[in-house]
Design a protein around this motif. Sequence first.
Motif, mmCIF file in Angstrom:
data_model
loop_
_atom_site.group_PDB
_atom_site.id
_atom_site.type_symbol
_atom_site.label_atom_id
_atom_site.label_comp_id
_atom_site.label_asym_id
_atom_site.label_seq_id
_atom_site.Cartn_x
_atom_site.Cartn_y
_atom_site.Cartn_z
ATOM 1 N N ALA A 140 5.642 3.580 6.962
ATOM 2 C CA ALA A 140 6.037 2.854 5.757
ATOM 3 C C ALA A 140 6.048 3.765 4.529
ATOM 4 C CB ALA A 140 5.083 1.676 5.528
ATOM 5 N N ILE A 141 5.153 4.728 4.471
ATOM 6 C CA ILE A 141 5.132 5.664 3.339
ATOM 7 C C ILE A 141 6.405 6.502 3.335
ATOM 8 C CG2 ILE A 141 3.915 7.613 2.289
ATOM 9 C CD1 ILE A 141 1.335 6.481 3.598
ATOM 10 N N LEU A 143 0.831 -1.201 0.000
ATOM 11 C CA LEU A 143 0.000 0.000 0.000
ATOM 12 C C LEU A 143 0.867 1.252 0.000
ATOM 13 C CD1 LEU A 143 -2.678 -1.045 2.668
ATOM 14 C CD2 LEU A 143 -2.979 -0.995 0.185
ATOM 15 N N ALA A 144 1.899 1.265 0.834
ATOM 16 C CA ALA A 144 2.771 2.438 0.941
ATOM 17 C C ALA A 144 3.452 2.740 -0.389
ATOM 18 C CB ALA A 144 3.807 2.218 2.037
ATOM 19 N N GLU A 145 3.865 1.707 -1.115
ATOM 20 C CA GLU A 145 4.519 1.911 -2.409
ATOM 21 C C GLU A 145 3.588 2.627 -3.382
ATOM 22 O OE1 GLU A 145 5.708 -1.964 -3.664
ATOM 23 O OE2 GLU A 145 7.527 -1.987 -2.425
ATOM 24 N N MET A 146 2.316 2.247 -3.395
ATOM 25 C CA MET A 146 1.365 2.880 -4.303
ATOM 26 C C MET A 146 1.054 4.313 -3.878
ATOM 27 S SD MET A 146 0.939 0.795 -6.716
ATOM 28 C CE MET A 146 2.667 0.334 -6.412
ATOM 29 N N ILE A 147 0.965 4.549 -2.588
ATOM 30 C CA ILE A 147 0.690 5.903 -2.103
ATOM 31 C C ILE A 147 1.829 6.845 -2.483
ATOM 32 C CG2 ILE A 147 0.407 7.298 -0.010
ATOM 33 C CD1 ILE A 147 -1.041 4.808 1.195
ATOM 34 N N ARG A 148 3.057 6.356 -2.378
ATOM 35 C CA ARG A 148 4.209 7.186 -2.766
ATOM 36 C C ARG A 148 4.201 7.504 -4.256
ATOM 37 N NH1 ARG A 148 7.116 3.784 0.890
ATOM 38 N NH2 ARG A 148 7.838 2.507 -0.866
ATOM 39 N N ARG A 161 -3.055 2.509 15.586
ATOM 40 C CA ARG A 161 -1.729 1.912 15.472
ATOM 41 C C ARG A 161 -1.431 1.476 14.040
ATOM 42 N NH1 ARG A 161 1.907 -2.589 16.736
ATOM 43 N NH2 ARG A 161 0.405 -4.160 16.089
ATOM 44 N N VAL A 162 -2.414 0.896 13.392
ATOM 45 C CA VAL A 162 -2.249 0.485 12.003
ATOM 46 C C VAL A 162 -2.009 1.699 11.112
ATOM 47 C CG1 VAL A 162 -3.447 -0.525 10.028
ATOM 48 C CG2 VAL A 162 -3.548 -1.654 12.237
ATOM 49 N N GLY A 163 -2.767 2.771 11.351
ATOM 50 C CA GLY A 163 -2.572 3.988 10.573
ATOM 51 C C GLY A 163 -1.184 4.568 10.739
ATOM 52 N N ASP A 164 -0.669 4.555 11.965
ATOM 53 C CA ASP A 164 0.675 5.072 12.221
ATOM 54 C C ASP A 164 1.741 4.201 11.557
ATOM 55 O OD1 ASP A 164 -0.213 7.250 13.695
ATOM 56 O OD2 ASP A 164 -0.153 6.168 15.602
ATOM 57 N N ILE A 165 1.526 2.894 11.552
ATOM 58 C CA ILE A 165 2.469 1.993 10.879
ATOM 59 C C ILE A 165 2.490 2.281 9.382
ATOM 60 C CG2 ILE A 165 2.861 -0.421 10.243
ATOM 61 C CD1 ILE A 165 1.829 -1.178 13.049
ATOM 62 N N LEU A 166 1.330 2.499 8.804
ATOM 63 C CA LEU A 166 1.259 2.825 7.381
ATOM 64 C C LEU A 166 2.000 4.117 7.077
ATOM 65 C CD1 LEU A 166 0.156 2.313 4.520
ATOM 66 C CD2 LEU A 166 -1.940 3.519 5.214
ATOM 67 N N ARG A 210 6.960 9.762 4.425
ATOM 68 C CA ARG A 210 6.934 11.227 4.427
ATOM 69 C C ARG A 210 6.927 11.718 5.860
ATOM 70 N NH1 ARG A 210 3.177 14.410 0.082
ATOM 71 N NH2 ARG A 210 3.095 15.814 1.873
ATOM 72 N N ASP A 211 7.926 12.522 6.220
ATOM 73 C CA ASP A 211 8.066 12.922 7.620
ATOM 74 C C ASP A 211 7.086 13.999 8.039
ATOM 75 O OD1 ASP A 211 9.102 15.125 6.326
ATOM 76 O OD2 ASP A 211 11.143 14.894 7.099
ATOM 77 N N ASP A 212 6.301 14.518 7.088
ATOM 78 C CA ASP A 212 5.318 15.553 7.433
ATOM 79 C C ASP A 212 3.924 14.975 7.635
ATOM 80 O OD1 ASP A 212 5.270 14.956 4.634
ATOM 81 O OD2 ASP A 212 4.009 16.721 4.308
ATOM 82 N N TYR A 213 3.763 13.664 7.540
ATOM 83 C CA TYR A 213 2.442 13.068 7.680
ATOM 84 C C TYR A 213 2.047 12.915 9.152
ATOM 85 C CZ TYR A 213 1.569 11.549 2.818
ATOM 86 O OH TYR A 213 1.303 11.496 1.475
ATOM 87 N N ALA A 214 0.766 13.153 9.416
ATOM 88 C CA ALA A 214 0.170 12.877 10.725
ATOM 89 C C ALA A 214 -1.192 12.248 10.480
ATOM 90 C CB ALA A 214 0.049 14.147 11.558
#
Length: 371
Positions: free
Chosen positions: A93-94, A60-65, A85-90, A96-100
Motif C-alpha cells: 500500500a505504501i 497508514l500508508a498515506e501518512m508514511i508516504r 502478511r499484514v506487514g507485506d500488505i502495508l 515503494r518498490d525497495d521496501y522489504a
Amino acid sequence: MDTTPSQTASLPVATQQIHVAFWNLQNLFDIDASKLATDLEFTPGNGWDRQTFERKVTNLAEMIRLMFDGDGPDLLGVCEIENKRVGDILIRAIGRDDYALAHVEHPDICGLDTSLIYSTRLFELNTDATSGHTVSLRYPTRDIFEVHLKVKSNQSDLVVLVNHWPSRKPGRQETEPFRVTVASHCGRLVADNVKLSRRDYLMLQDNDQALQTLNDAWNRNVLLMGDFNDEPWSHSVMDVLGAVYSSERIAEPVTFARGCLPSYRAYASRAVPLFNPMWSLVTSPNQGTSFDPEAAQPDTLRDQFMVSRGLYYGLQGLQVQEVVPGIPQVGIFRPTIMSTEKGRPREFHRDTRTGYSNHFPVTTTINVLDR
C-alpha cells in the motif's frame, strides 16, 4: 585511547542520509480472526471486516508516504501488527518498490508483533542474526525485535532493536515491574552487541591491538526505537536501561587499567550507556506522541529513539544527524490531518473508518559517513 570527534584531526563527511521512523500502528489485525483477534474483538461481527482493514492500511500508508517531505522513511520500525502478511500488505500500500519486511512470526500468545521495514537499496539484511526476543513475565510476551543490517554504500553495520514494552492499560495493577524486567533484558541485548564474549575476551593479550579490538566492539552502531510505555525520565529507561541525555556518560572508551587490560569481571560488569535524544523535546509544550488521561502529563513521550556511543559520535561510518553539535535531531511527525483539534493523535475508528493511530510517529536521520 579515545576516538571521539573532538579528538580527531578531521571529521568524516556525510555522503548519504538514512531517514528513520518508528510508529505504533494501533491494533493492525489481519481479517482472518485469530484467537488473539477474537479475544480483542477484532472480528467482522465487531466491525473489523475487509473494507475496514483496507481503509486503515490505506490511511497508514498515506501518512508514511508523507514523511520526510514525501520521500518516506528508509527504516520504519512498527509495532502492533498481527503477522507478516499484514506487514507485506502495508508495504504494498505504501508503494515503494525497495521496501522489504524483517519479521519473525510468533504464536498468538506472544501478542502483536514488532517489525522493521527497510530499504533494499540502502541495506542488506543479515537473516541469520535477525531474531525476536521473548521476555517471560506472567506469560511470554514479544517485546524486542533484533535486526542486523549492513549499509551498502560504506559497508557499515547497524543493529536495530525495535521495542514494544508492556502497557499501562487502565484498570490494571501497577505494571512498572514488567517494564523494568524488559528494560533489563533489552540492556543485556545491547551489551551482547558491544561487548566481547568471555571466551573472546580471555584470548586477548595486553597490547594496543587488544585494546583496539575492545573499542571496536564498544563503538558498534546500535539503534533502539519503539513504544517503551515509559517516559525518558522513567526508572526503567534511565536507570535500568541506562539511556540518558548526557554525552558525558557515553564519552568514556575502554581503557587500560594500570597498564593492562581490565579483568574480565570488571569488563563484563561495566554498564553500557545509551544516549536518549528525546529529552530535547521534553521542554516543548504539547510535544507528546500519545495521550494518557491518567498521566500527570497527559501528552506522553513514550515513543523514543536511543543510540549507542558509536552511533552518537560517528565512530563506525554512521552518525545520528545533529541539530547543533552534540544534540541529535529527533522529531514527532504530526501533520494537521493526523491531529485532533487539541493536537492529539487521531486514532482509527471502525465505525467511520477514519483516523490513523493513537500514536504519532517519531523520526530521526542517520548520516552515512565517508570511510
